[in-house]
Design a protein around this motif. Structure first.
Motif, PDB file in Angstrom:
ATOM      1  N   ALA A 113      52.323  35.258  18.208  1.00 14.90           N
ATOM      2  CA  ALA A 113      53.595  34.334  18.691  1.00 14.90           C
ATOM      3  C   ALA A 113      52.979  33.157  19.287  1.00 14.90           C
ATOM      4  O   ALA A 113      53.897  32.015  19.002  1.00 14.90           O
ATOM      5  CB  ALA A 113      54.281  35.217  19.733  1.00 14.90           C
ATOM      6  N   ALA A 114      52.166  33.166  20.079  1.00 15.14           N
ATOM      7  CA  ALA A 114      51.439  31.875  20.566  1.00 15.14           C
ATOM      8  C   ALA A 114      51.032  30.811  19.224  1.00 15.14           C
ATOM      9  O   ALA A 114      51.299  29.484  19.348  1.00 15.14           O
ATOM     10  CB  ALA A 114      50.373  31.909  21.613  1.00 15.14           C
ATOM     11  N   GLN A 115      50.431  31.500  18.425  1.00 15.12           N
ATOM     12  CA  GLN A 115      49.971  30.663  17.178  1.00 15.12           C
ATOM     13  C   GLN A 115      51.105  30.232  16.414  1.00 15.12           C
ATOM     14  O   GLN A 115      51.235  28.970  16.097  1.00 15.12           O
ATOM     15  CB  GLN A 115      49.078  31.576  16.223  1.00 15.12           C
ATOM     16  N   GLU A 116      52.065  31.067  16.276  1.00 14.84           N
ATOM     17  CA  GLU A 116      53.275  30.517  15.520  1.00 14.84           C
ATOM     18  C   GLU A 116      54.069  29.287  16.283  1.00 14.84           C
ATOM     19  O   GLU A 116      54.557  28.523  15.509  1.00 14.84           O
ATOM     20  CB  GLU A 116      54.189  31.837  15.209  1.00 14.84           C
ATOM     21  N   TYR A 117      54.177  29.434  17.432  1.00 14.56           N
ATOM     22  CA  TYR A 117      54.950  28.525  18.119  1.00 14.56           C
ATOM     23  C   TYR A 117      54.081  26.963  18.129  1.00 14.56           C
ATOM     24  O   TYR A 117      54.714  25.960  18.044  1.00 14.56           O
ATOM     25  CB  TYR A 117      55.081  28.830  19.753  1.00 14.56           C
ATOM     26  N   TYR A 118      52.847  27.418  17.992  1.00 20.79           N
ATOM     27  CA  TYR A 118      51.889  26.101  18.052  1.00 20.79           C
ATOM     28  C   TYR A 118      52.032  25.444  16.723  1.00 20.79           C
ATOM     29  O   TYR A 118      52.292  24.177  16.494  1.00 20.79           O
ATOM     30  CB  TYR A 118      50.608  26.582  18.324  1.00 20.79           C
ATOM     31  N   ARG A 119      51.855  26.279  15.558  1.00 18.62           N
ATOM     32  CA  ARG A 119      52.026  25.695  14.440  1.00 18.62           C
ATOM     33  C   ARG A 119      53.416  24.767  14.043  1.00 18.62           C
ATOM     34  O   ARG A 119      53.645  24.068  13.343  1.00 18.62           O
ATOM     35  CB  ARG A 119      51.970  26.846  13.220  1.00 18.62           C
ATOM     36  N   GLU A 120      54.436  25.512  14.724  1.00 23.45           N
ATOM     37  CA  GLU A 120      55.953  25.015  14.379  1.00 23.45           C
ATOM     38  C   GLU A 120      55.937  23.627  15.160  1.00 23.45           C
ATOM     39  O   GLU A 120      56.581  22.755  14.713  1.00 23.45           O
ATOM     40  CB  GLU A 120      56.766  26.003  15.200  1.00 23.45           C
ATOM     41  N   GLN A 121      55.243  23.567  16.441  1.00 26.27           N
ATOM     42  CA  GLN A 121      55.205  22.358  17.290  1.00 26.27           C
ATOM     43  C   GLN A 121      54.615  21.221  16.405  1.00 26.27           C
ATOM     44  O   GLN A 121      54.910  20.203  16.343  1.00 26.27           O
ATOM     45  CB  GLN A 121      54.587  22.378  18.698  1.00 26.27           C
ATOM     46  N   LEU A 122      53.581  21.741  15.652  1.00 30.24           N
ATOM     47  CA  LEU A 122      52.707  20.639  15.120  1.00 30.24           C
ATOM     48  C   LEU A 122      53.432  20.194  14.002  1.00 30.24           C
ATOM     49  O   LEU A 122      53.329  18.890  13.519  1.00 30.24           O
ATOM     50  CB  LEU A 122      51.420  21.304  14.480  1.00 30.24           C
ATOM     51  N   ARG A 123      54.047  21.258  13.083  1.00 33.21           N
ATOM     52  CA  ARG A 123      55.069  20.719  12.181  1.00 33.21           C
ATOM     53  C   ARG A 123      55.923  19.784  12.374  1.00 33.21           C
ATOM     54  O   ARG A 123      56.157  18.884  11.691  1.00 33.21           O
ATOM     55  CB  ARG A 123      55.708  22.074  11.343  1.00 33.21           C
ATOM     56  N   CYS A 124      56.831  19.947  13.650  1.00 31.91           N
ATOM     57  CA  CYS A 124      57.860  19.001  13.984  1.00 31.91           C
ATOM     58  C   CYS A 124      57.049  17.648  14.469  1.00 31.91           C
ATOM     59  O   CYS A 124      57.616  16.752  14.112  1.00 31.91           O
ATOM     60  CB  CYS A 124      58.534  19.620  15.260  1.00 31.91           C
ATOM     61  N   ILE A 125      56.094  17.618  14.941  1.00 29.19           N
ATOM     62  CA  ILE A 125      55.292  16.315  15.166  1.00 29.19           C
ATOM     63  C   ILE A 125      54.801  15.541  13.804  1.00 29.19           C
ATOM     64  O   ILE A 125      55.114  14.267  13.627  1.00 29.19           O
ATOM     65  CB  ILE A 125      54.075  16.571  16.004  1.00 29.19           C
ATOM     66  N   HIS A 126      54.355  16.322  12.840  1.00 31.02           N
ATOM     67  CA  HIS A 126      54.247  15.661  11.844  1.00 31.02           C
ATOM     68  C   HIS A 126      55.319  15.206  11.118  1.00 31.02           C
ATOM     69  O   HIS A 126      55.111  14.116  10.451  1.00 31.02           O
ATOM     70  CB  HIS A 126      53.340  16.715  10.712  1.00 31.02           C
ATOM     71  N   GLU A 127      56.271  15.798  11.060  1.00 27.63           N
ATOM     72  CA  GLU A 127      57.551  15.250  10.469  1.00 27.63           C
ATOM     73  C   GLU A 127      58.188  14.274  11.012  1.00 27.63           C
ATOM     74  O   GLU A 127      58.941  13.449  10.369  1.00 27.63           O
ATOM     75  CB  GLU A 127      58.658  16.334  10.158  1.00 27.63           C
ATOM     76  N   SER A 128      58.105  14.285  12.612  1.00 27.38           N
ATOM     77  CA  SER A 128      58.691  13.000  13.476  1.00 27.38           C
ATOM     78  C   SER A 128      58.069  12.818  14.480  1.00 27.38           C
ATOM     79  O   SER A 128      57.827  13.441  15.453  1.00 27.38           O
ATOM     80  CB  SER A 128      60.199  13.719  13.855  1.00 27.38           C
ATOM     81  N   PRO A 129      56.937  11.565  14.413  1.00 27.08           N
ATOM     82  CA  PRO A 129      55.941  11.544  15.497  1.00 27.08           C
ATOM     83  C   PRO A 129      56.808  11.111  16.959  1.00 27.08           C
ATOM     84  O   PRO A 129      56.098  11.560  17.792  1.00 27.08           O
ATOM     85  CB  PRO A 129      55.437  10.131  15.006  1.00 27.08           C
ATOM     86  N   ALA A 130      57.901  10.977  16.914  1.00 24.54           N
ATOM     87  CA  ALA A 130      58.665  10.639  18.155  1.00 24.54           C
ATOM     88  C   ALA A 130      58.956  11.894  18.737  1.00 24.54           C
ATOM     89  O   ALA A 130      59.233  12.012  20.027  1.00 24.54           O
ATOM     90  CB  ALA A 130      60.169   9.980  17.748  1.00 24.54           C
ATOM     91  N   TYR A 131      58.819  13.206  18.249  1.00 23.50           N
ATOM     92  CA  TYR A 131      59.086  14.469  18.553  1.00 23.50           C
ATOM     93  C   TYR A 131      58.031  14.685  19.731  1.00 23.50           C
ATOM     94  O   TYR A 131      58.099  15.248  20.743  1.00 23.50           O
ATOM     95  CB  TYR A 131      58.960  15.516  17.652  1.00 23.50           C
TER      96      TYR A 131
END
Length: 235
Positions: free
Chosen positions: A217-235
């Motif tokens: 669950a922690a790994q999945e949360y991390y991957r999702e946050q990383l995806r959001c950052i890549h899509e929108s650096p302002a995130y």
């Protein structure tokens, strides 16, 4: 004496060898065997349908695999389980894959746990009600035991969270939930009274590796946050 001829690995075996190395981090035997079986099925799918020749190439077809599993009429829970193992090994965020939505009603609260064949198998339907919850939330076994109907709220930043009232060091902890899992998890708390336990005590009469699900669950949360950052650096 003639040299013994070294047998060359097939492409499928080469890909699986890389996957097996990644699977070694799962120390729990049942979990590792389950993931190995599911990843083998996925690699076989990639070879048969897309003639992939490398481990990296397999990453490109997880969505196609999800579509295939849906066409075979697998349940939402089974599809999620198969995809979770594949995404974990190939380091892909599960949230990027379109899949059927799970509903709490699909799992029976208070399911009869008598005459259980296995007390450490995540796929045993007797444990599905708590296993599917833990896949999304990822807290400690003792914390799962103490959850009550009132323990779903938002944190100081407005994120939907499961409230762990006595976490590490006795502190209150707000465990954030990924947006796609909010409605699913919220139903667990809505189905009991404010001061009633979310999970019956019998859901803990097992050897399930909740710590492993916590890590996933922690790994999945991390991957999702990383995806959001890549899509929108302002995130």
């Amino acid at each position: 004496m003639p040299k013994k001829r070294i047998r060359k690995l097939t492409i499928t075996q080469e890909i699986m060898a890389i996957a097996s190395e990644k699977l070694k981090k799962y120390e729990h035997d049942v979990t590792r065997k389950m993931y190995t079986r599911q990843v083998k099925q996925y690699i076989k799918f990639c070879r048969e349908h897309f003639n992939v020749r490398t481990f990296e190439a397999c990453k490109e077809h997880i969505q196609a695999y999800s579509n295939y599993l849906q066409e075979q009429n697998y349940t939402a829970s089974t599809i999620h389980t198969y995809l979770a193992s594949v995404c974990a090994v190939f380091d892909v965020s599960l949230s990027t894959i379109k899949k059927p939505i799970r509903h709490t009603a699909d799992y029976v609260r208070g399911r009869n746990t008598k005459h259980i064949d296995s007390k450490n198998d995540f796929n045993n339907p007797c444990w599905s009600y708590i296993v599917e919850f833990q896949r999304c939330v990822g807290i400690r076994r003792a914390e799962l035991k103490r959850l009550q109907g009132k323990d779903f709220d938002t944190d100081e930043n407005g994120y939907n969270s499961v409230v762990v009232r006595k976490g590490k060091g006795g502190k209150v902890q707000y465990q954030r939930i990924l947006e796609q899992d909010v409605e699913f998890i919220k139903h667990y708390f809505d189905s009991v009274d404010e001061n009633e336990y979310v999970f019956d005590r019998k859901y803990f009469e097992n050897d399930l590796n909740f710590h492993h699900l916590r890590a996933l669950a922690a790994q999945e949360y991390y991957r999702e946050q990383l995806r959001c950052i890549h899509e929108s650096p302002a995130y």
